[in-house]
Scaffold this active site. Sequence first.
Site, mmCIF file in Angstrom:
data_model
loop_
_atom_site.group_PDB
_atom_site.id
_atom_site.type_symbol
_atom_site.label_atom_id
_atom_site.label_comp_id
_atom_site.label_asym_id
_atom_site.label_seq_id
_atom_site.Cartn_x
_atom_site.Cartn_y
_atom_site.Cartn_z
ATOM 1 N N ASN A 9 0.827 -1.355 0.184
ATOM 2 C CA ASN A 9 0.014 -0.225 -0.048
ATOM 3 C C ASN A 9 1.167 1.116 0.134
ATOM 4 O O ASN A 9 1.496 1.589 1.026
ATOM 5 C CB ASN A 9 -0.851 -0.015 0.981
ATOM 6 C CG ASN A 9 -1.859 1.163 1.323
ATOM 7 O OD1 ASN A 9 -1.574 2.108 0.405
ATOM 8 N ND2 ASN A 9 -2.384 1.489 2.571
ATOM 9 N N LYS A 11 0.103 4.179 -0.276
ATOM 10 C CA LYS A 11 -0.684 5.454 0.465
ATOM 11 C C LYS A 11 -0.171 6.611 -0.602
ATOM 12 O O LYS A 11 -0.053 6.493 -1.827
ATOM 13 C CB LYS A 11 0.128 5.619 1.636
ATOM 14 C CG LYS A 11 -0.106 4.412 2.506
ATOM 15 C CD LYS A 11 -0.044 4.514 4.182
ATOM 16 C CE LYS A 11 -0.342 3.067 4.883
ATOM 17 N NZ LYS A 11 -0.117 3.248 6.187
ATOM 18 N N HIS A 91 -9.495 1.322 4.870
ATOM 19 C CA HIS A 91 -8.245 1.411 5.521
ATOM 20 C C HIS A 91 -8.469 2.166 6.597
ATOM 21 O O HIS A 91 -9.202 3.287 6.653
ATOM 22 C CB HIS A 91 -7.393 1.964 4.429
ATOM 23 C CG HIS A 91 -5.989 1.839 4.967
ATOM 24 N ND1 HIS A 91 -5.381 2.748 6.119
ATOM 25 C CD2 HIS A 91 -4.844 1.026 4.889
ATOM 26 C CE1 HIS A 91 -4.161 2.481 6.600
ATOM 27 N NE2 HIS A 91 -3.852 1.228 5.706
ATOM 28 N N GLU A 93 -6.915 4.405 7.906
ATOM 29 C CA GLU A 93 -6.590 6.010 7.684
ATOM 30 C C GLU A 93 -7.805 6.711 6.970
ATOM 31 O O GLU A 93 -8.222 7.921 7.150
ATOM 32 C CB GLU A 93 -5.260 6.333 6.676
ATOM 33 C CG GLU A 93 -3.985 6.016 7.593
ATOM 34 C CD GLU A 93 -2.934 5.401 6.845
ATOM 35 O OE1 GLU A 93 -2.771 5.515 5.564
ATOM 36 O OE2 GLU A 93 -1.916 4.747 7.496
ATOM 37 N N GLU A 163 -5.266 -4.974 10.242
ATOM 38 C CA GLU A 163 -4.262 -4.147 10.475
ATOM 39 C C GLU A 163 -4.560 -3.384 11.816
ATOM 40 O O GLU A 163 -5.373 -2.423 11.720
ATOM 41 C CB GLU A 163 -4.354 -3.205 9.505
ATOM 42 C CG GLU A 163 -4.173 -3.661 8.090
ATOM 43 C CD GLU A 163 -3.459 -2.662 7.065
ATOM 44 O OE1 GLU A 163 -2.316 -3.101 6.485
ATOM 45 O OE2 GLU A 163 -3.810 -1.477 7.146
ATOM 46 N N GLY A 169 2.656 2.072 10.685
ATOM 47 C CA GLY A 169 3.593 3.132 10.753
ATOM 48 C C GLY A 169 4.230 3.459 11.867
ATOM 49 O O GLY A 169 4.636 4.386 11.913
ATOM 50 N N SER A 209 3.607 -2.286 10.223
ATOM 51 C CA SER A 209 5.009 -2.221 10.507
ATOM 52 C C SER A 209 5.704 -3.624 10.128
ATOM 53 O O SER A 209 6.604 -4.238 10.371
ATOM 54 C CB SER A 209 5.357 -2.251 11.868
ATOM 55 O OG SER A 209 5.133 -1.026 12.172
#
Length: 254
Positions: A9, A11, A91, A93, A163, A169, A209
């Site tokens: 991904n 992003k 996702h 985010e 996730e 991250g 991660s």
Amino acid sequence: MRKPMLAGNWKMNKTRDEAIQFMLAVQDNLPKTVESVVCAPAIILRDMVKRATTLHIGAQNMHECESGAFTGEISPVMLKDTGVEYVILGHSERRALFSETDEKVNAKIKKALEFGLKPMLCVGEYLSERDAGKTNEVLERQVSKAFDGVVIEKPSDIVVAYEPIWAIGTGKSADSYIAEEACAYIRGILAKIFSPRIAEEIRVLYGGSVTAMNIREYVAQPDVDGALVGTASLKEDAFLDMALALKQVVKRSD
Ligand code: 13P
């Protein structure tokens, strides 16, 4: 048998030239026994699809309507038009920064399937929810709402990524037994919603991660069929290393 998957991904990273450079560097060396996917920014998808040989290409989001007054959004019709195969939906985010609800994610999954796009559904809990012992409750809610009323014709076209938000991250990857516990739990939810047979064919990935150093620990787990990778998927070398790490993995679905 579930084919192991490495999904990057990207992003909001990489220009068209950088993406093409990446493709030139990795495509000839990707193992055939692994499905390697890159989910890239929408504006470069068409150029990537044109050059894709061994890589599968995906988008990172999609609006649930086919057209209309939604400034800045991209419809399933437009995504299909780029020739893209996958689309990440829900996702964390998007949920946290762009107010995506479970209902929206559900509408997006239905639309994606209607247009022949393969959905990669992301689910996962906040650290506060894990600490409060609510992980399973969150997963149950997110997965069952996402697939409410969804009819699956080809289970191998569906991907669910666990996730945990606290691992994204942060460099704080989840222990592999935590990833296995959650992925197995998700498969159990899928078995209840659809059927045990369908659940056995759907790929469940871990994300958060993941690096070339730790990916083996995850995919050694019986219910972790691969990884959805952010930061480490941006580097050609790391992407190839991760794909090669999945090469020997065999996932039985019986
Ligand atoms: P990182 O691999 O950078 O933690 O990102 C994970 C992710 O959000 C993939 O969708």
